[in-house]
Design an enzyme around this catalytic site. Structure first.
Site, PDB file in Angstrom:
ATOM      1  N   PRO A   1       0.815  -0.984  -0.329  1.00  0.00           N
ATOM      2  CG  PRO A   1      -0.212  -0.918   2.464  1.00  0.00           C
ATOM      3  CD  PRO A   1       0.924  -1.934   1.190  1.00  0.00           C
ATOM      4  CG  ASP A   2       1.534   6.201  -2.419  1.00  0.00           C
ATOM      5  OD1 ASP A   2       2.133   5.784  -1.154  1.00  0.00           O
ATOM      6  OD2 ASP A   2       1.385   6.800  -2.553  1.00  0.00           O
ATOM      7  CG  PHE A   3       3.359   3.070   3.477  1.00  0.00           C
ATOM      8  CD1 PHE A   3       4.195   4.079   4.294  1.00  0.00           C
ATOM      9  CD2 PHE A   3       4.387   2.180   3.090  1.00  0.00           C
ATOM     10  CE1 PHE A   3       5.087   4.372   4.618  1.00  0.00           C
ATOM     11  CE2 PHE A   3       5.907   2.441   2.890  1.00  0.00           C
ATOM     12  CZ  PHE A   3       6.179   3.916   3.412  1.00  0.00           C
ATOM     13  NE  ARG A   4       7.400   8.525   3.309  1.00  0.00           N
ATOM     14  CZ  ARG A   4       8.034   8.375   3.948  1.00  0.00           C
ATOM     15  NH1 ARG A   4       7.407   9.209   5.018  1.00  0.00           N
ATOM     16  NH2 ARG A   4       8.773   7.825   4.398  1.00  0.00           N
TER      17      ARG A   4
ATOM     18  CG  ASN B   1       9.521   2.218  -3.266  1.00  0.00           C
ATOM     19  OD1 ASN B   1       9.011   3.469  -3.428  1.00  0.00           O
ATOM     20  ND2 ASN B   1       9.269   1.564  -4.420  1.00  0.00           N
TER      21      ASN B   1
ATOM     22  CG  ASP C   1       9.332  -2.103  -1.095  1.00  0.00           C
ATOM     23  OD1 ASP C   1      10.287  -1.935  -1.945  1.00  0.00           O
ATOM     24  OD2 ASP C   1       8.473  -0.766  -1.333  1.00  0.00           O
TER      25      ASP C   1
ATOM     26  CG  HIS D   1      12.326   8.406   1.379  1.00  0.00           C
ATOM     27  ND1 HIS D   1      11.594   8.465   0.880  1.00  0.00           N
ATOM     28  CD2 HIS D   1      13.202   9.534   1.517  1.00  0.00           C
ATOM     29  CE1 HIS D   1      11.078   9.886   0.314  1.00  0.00           C
ATOM     30  NE2 HIS D   1      12.283  10.162   0.377  1.00  0.00           N
TER      31      HIS D   1
END
Ligand code: ZN
Length: 323
Positions: free
Chosen positions: A81-84, A155, A157, A174
């Site tokens: 998911p695009d968690f931001r 990302n 991940d 990040h």
């Protein structure tokens, strides 16, 4: 000026870019139809570069120092998911922890008061839960062919590593779960050391001083990783830039797209037209809009790399099967 990860408006940089960049120019639809071979844009009569042209340059080895900027759009096809973005699945999961607002999860002050929500995210994103997709393996193939100078990713991940791109070719702007640091004594550890704790919903502690361990993810207000400064050498050296699956909204990452030489082709593969591709276009910019994986597939087709992609992905899948 690179010290904050908070999203900042692009206005300030726009001024800077106007000085060194191209003037805005617009052609009528009729003129575009005559001049532009591609479906997208024109630039004052200069031939607009197309994805086909870029593929041709790669095939002819005219481009061999490729810099890539990647964002969430290359990971959503892996199910991440695009968690931001508020409203994504992951944030709903976090509601049980009663965080005051979504960004709190990446705030140090909040982390020290309550590290649980962050480790819920860590458990989700720790290496092993998700698999790289076609876009990641395209970047791996670029590396295998000796063409990848550097991959800058937003990302966290770690799927670039899982896809087999060596860490020295990566700038994880990040941060990463691959390493972790004690918040008290600052000792460094492999992220793997704490997998057991994280999976068991335990906050990991330093084996030396018992301080809380924090994976090396960049929180708001924290310094970017030292490796990020490689951009000062990489971008002027690049002879091709790919911008894949990123909205170019977060500084300082966003400004990098303007840091390649003006003669260097820039290729955007993204759902929408973003950043300088929208408001400070160059004649050698190419935009492949729509689904990211489909865009990468299109490029692979033009490169005639389909077979190599299939072979690579089959081999990697077998590796996972054995693992
Ligand atoms: Zn410690």
């Amino acid at each position: 000026m690179w010290s904050s990860l908070k999203a900042e408006p692009l206005g300030e940089n726009r001024e800077l870019n106007m000085i060194r960049g191209t003037r805005p120019f617009s052609l009528s639809a009729a003129a575009r139809a005559v001049l532009g071979r591609g479906s997208w844009g024109g630039d004052g009569g200069t031939q607009q570069l197309t994805l086909w042209d870029v593929a041709e340059q790669i095939r002819k080895k005219e481009c061999r120092r490729v810099v890539v900027m990647a964002g969430a759009g290359i990971s959503t096809p892996s199910g991440i998911p695009d968690f931001r973005s508020p409203g994504s699945g992951l944030y709903s999961n976090l509601e049980q922890y009663d965080i005051p607002y979504p960004e709190a999860i990446f705030e140090l002050m909040y982390f020290f008061a309550n590290p649980k929500p962050f480790f819920t995210l860590a458990k989700e994103l720790y290496p092993g839960n998700y698999r790289p997709n076609y876009a990641h393996y395209f970047l791996r193939l670029l590396h295998d062919k000796g063409l990848l100078l550097r991959l800058y990713t937003q990302n966290i991940d770690g799927l670039e590593r899982v896809a087999g791109i060596p860490p020295d070719r990566l700038v994880e702007a990040h941060g990463t779960f691959a390493t972790a640091t004690c918040t008290v004594c600052r000792r460094k550890f492999p992220g793997e050391d704490f997998r057991g704790d994280v999976m068991a919903d335990k906050v990991p502690h330093c084996p030396v001083c018992t301080g809380v361990i924090k994976p090396d993810i960049v929180f708001f207000g924290e310094e970017l990783p030292q490796r990020f400064f490689l951009h000062m050498a990489d971008f002027p050296m690049a002879d091709l830039l790919f911008v894949i699956g990123t909205s170019l909204e977060v500084e300082p990452f966003a400004s990098l797209a303007g840091a390649v030489r003006s003669s260097v082709p820039r290729v955007l593969i993204n759902r929408d037209l973003v950043g300088p591709f929208a408001w400070q276009r160059r004649h050698n910019d190419v935009a492949q809009l729509g689904d990211v994986v489909s865009g990468v597939e299109k490029l692979v087709e033009l490169l005639d790399w389909e077979e190599e992609m299939q072979t690579l992905m089959r081999k990697e899948k077998e590796k996972v099967g054995r693992g």
